[in-house]
Design a protein around this motif. Structure first.
Motif, PDB file in Angstrom:
ATOM      1  N   ARG A  69      71.641  73.200  17.278  1.00  0.00           N
ATOM      2  CA  ARG A  69      72.673  72.416  16.602  1.00  0.00           C
ATOM      3  C   ARG A  69      72.438  72.483  15.090  1.00  0.00           C
ATOM      4  NH1 ARG A  69      77.760  70.296  17.079  1.00  0.00           N
ATOM      5  NH2 ARG A  69      77.961  68.541  15.670  1.00  0.00           N
ATOM      6  N   GLN A 111      73.481  75.817  13.718  1.00  0.00           N
ATOM      7  CA  GLN A 111      74.935  75.944  13.650  1.00  0.00           C
ATOM      8  C   GLN A 111      75.493  75.156  12.463  1.00  0.00           C
ATOM      9  OE1 GLN A 111      77.274  73.429  15.742  1.00  0.00           O
ATOM     10  NE2 GLN A 111      78.761  74.915  16.520  1.00  0.00           N
ATOM     11  N   ARG A 112      75.011  73.908  12.294  1.00  0.00           N
ATOM     12  CA  ARG A 112      75.494  73.070  11.187  1.00  0.00           C
ATOM     13  C   ARG A 112      75.028  73.643   9.840  1.00  0.00           C
ATOM     14  NH1 ARG A 112      79.714  70.352  12.896  1.00  0.00           N
ATOM     15  NH2 ARG A 112      79.634  72.027  14.409  1.00  0.00           N
ATOM     16  N   ASN A 116      74.492  76.772   9.156  1.00  0.00           N
ATOM     17  CA  ASN A 116      75.304  77.950   8.859  1.00  0.00           C
ATOM     18  C   ASN A 116      76.688  77.554   8.347  1.00  0.00           C
ATOM     19  OD1 ASN A 116      73.180  79.479   9.607  1.00  0.00           O
ATOM     20  ND2 ASN A 116      74.012  80.145  11.580  1.00  0.00           N
ATOM     21  N   ILE A 117      77.200  76.435   8.878  1.00  0.00           N
ATOM     22  CA  ILE A 117      78.515  75.975   8.421  1.00  0.00           C
ATOM     23  C   ILE A 117      78.433  75.367   7.021  1.00  0.00           C
ATOM     24  CG2 ILE A 117      80.334  74.253   8.799  1.00  0.00           C
ATOM     25  CD1 ILE A 117      79.830  74.607  11.828  1.00  0.00           C
ATOM     26  N   TYR A 118      77.512  74.423   6.846  1.00  0.00           N
ATOM     27  CA  TYR A 118      77.532  73.605   5.633  1.00  0.00           C
ATOM     28  C   TYR A 118      76.640  74.113   4.509  1.00  0.00           C
ATOM     29  CZ  TYR A 118      80.106  70.001   8.134  1.00  0.00           C
ATOM     30  OH  TYR A 118      81.059  69.323   8.814  1.00  0.00           O
ATOM     31  N   SER A 160      74.829  77.470   4.384  1.00  0.00           N
ATOM     32  CA  SER A 160      74.567  78.891   4.161  1.00  0.00           C
ATOM     33  C   SER A 160      75.442  79.479   3.056  1.00  0.00           C
ATOM     34  CB  SER A 160      74.766  79.671   5.459  1.00  0.00           C
ATOM     35  OG  SER A 160      76.134  79.698   5.785  1.00  0.00           O
ATOM     36  N   TYR A 184      71.906  82.375   4.855  1.00  0.00           N
ATOM     37  CA  TYR A 184      71.550  82.073   6.254  1.00  0.00           C
ATOM     38  C   TYR A 184      70.064  81.843   6.433  1.00  0.00           C
ATOM     39  CZ  TYR A 184      76.312  83.121   7.560  1.00  0.00           C
ATOM     40  OH  TYR A 184      77.666  83.068   7.665  1.00  0.00           O
ATOM     41  N   TYR A 222      76.228  65.424   1.487  1.00  0.00           N
ATOM     42  CA  TYR A 222      77.041  65.700   2.679  1.00  0.00           C
ATOM     43  C   TYR A 222      77.062  64.513   3.638  1.00  0.00           C
ATOM     44  CZ  TYR A 222      77.652  70.370   1.046  1.00  0.00           C
ATOM     45  OH  TYR A 222      78.036  71.438   0.276  1.00  0.00           O
ATOM     46  N   GLN A 252      80.302  63.853   5.394  1.00  0.00           N
ATOM     47  CA  GLN A 252      80.854  64.897   6.258  1.00  0.00           C
ATOM     48  C   GLN A 252      80.014  65.193   7.483  1.00  0.00           C
ATOM     49  OE1 GLN A 252      82.004  68.496   3.992  1.00  0.00           O
ATOM     50  NE2 GLN A 252      81.567  67.258   2.208  1.00  0.00           N
ATOM     51  N   ASP A 277      73.240  64.977  13.075  1.00  0.00           N
ATOM     52  CA  ASP A 277      73.407  66.361  12.629  1.00  0.00           C
ATOM     53  C   ASP A 277      72.624  66.642  11.351  1.00  0.00           C
ATOM     54  OD1 ASP A 277      74.909  67.088  14.752  1.00  0.00           O
ATOM     55  OD2 ASP A 277      76.838  67.146  13.701  1.00  0.00           O
TER      56      ASP A 277
END
Ligand code: HEC
Length: 224
Positions: free
Chosen positions: A111, A114-115, A117-119, A121, A126, A187, A190, A195
């Motif tokens: 998780r 994934q988060r 990489n979204i927020y 990276s 990465y 963040y 968001q 997370d």
């Protein structure tokens, strides 16, 4: 063709002119502001008695319709009593572990990845070296322009493998993600609390992947 009597032609012409009056009146009314409410055929719930922002309300002693928070009231699910979980602080120090409600396992790390990489990276890359696409593009623009672009200077995203960042306790990383730091925005609004911790765990894993050292080799079960 029979001749149309003059009188009928005049009546039609005058009638035509009068017929223009109602649309002109409507057009004018639509274009001019009026203090009256528009004509409502179906009222539904369009106009309800209410107090608007900053309006006075004689019901209360201070005459304010906007009520301040009731002291000591806590919104459901928002009791930030657990400072470890919500602020990354234990006994006034940055927490060095994950809060008990977050377990360090594959699900959390996946998780977090994934988060991240979204927020993260986009700027930090990465692998966390500060070489994300947004950062590269901004550096390129600044380099080509030989100075600020549109009056904006770019502060390079930090490598998360710098000694200072690598040695930061988890709680401090959590705080950076929540509130931001210097030129980096926060963040907190968001990314949910669990997370954010998952991201912190993943950042720690990224850092460990680049700096396992001999102690790390032992942890990983390898010989020195
Ligand atoms: C829009 C670009 C951008 C994004 C997205 C971004 N950062 Fe940053 N980050 C920066 C910049 C720029 C700095 C350096 C700020 C400075 O030194 O003024 C920084 C600094 C940091 C630092 C170093 C803090 C310190 O104590 O020096 C950490 C840790 C960090 N970011 C983590 C993250 C994490 C985790 C995410 C994802 C939730 C993230 N960042 C998302 C731009 C970004």
């Amino acid at each position: 063709m029979p001749k149309i009597p003059r009188i009928i032609i005049y009546v039609l012409m005058i009638g035509g002119c009068f017929a223009l009056i109602p649309p002109l009146v409507f057009a004018r009314m639509r274009a001019t502001p009026s203090p009256n409410a528009p004509i409502h055929i179906f009222w539904d719930m369009d106009l309800q008695p209410k107090y608007k922002t900053q309006a006075p309300n004689p019901l209360f002693a201070d005459q304010r319709a906007m009520r301040p928070l009731v002291q000591g009231a806590v919104a459901r699910g928002e009791s930030y009593v657990d400072t470890h979980l919500y602020e990354g602080v234990v006994n006034g120090q940055w927490a060095t572990t994950l809060p008990t409600s977050i377990s360090l396992d594959e699900t959390t790390l996946n998780r977090g990845q994934q988060r991240f990489n979204i927020y993260c990276s986009a700027c930090h890359g990465y692998a966390g070296f500060g070489d994300g696409a947004v950062n590269q593009r901004a550096m390129e623009l600044v380099a080509n322009a030989n100075g600020p672009v549109n009056g904006t200077q770019w502060v390079a995203a930090k490598s998360l493998h710098d000694d200072t960042t690598r040695n930061q306790p988890m709680g401090q990383l959590f705080n950076t993600v929540t509130h931001g730091i210097r030129n980096m925005a926060g963040y907190g609004s968001q990314i949910s609390v669990p997370d954010r911790w998952a991201i912190v765990a993943y950042v720690k894993a990224l850092q460990f992947s680049q700096d396992a050292g001999s102690a790390g080799a032992k942890v990983a079960g390898a010989s020195n």
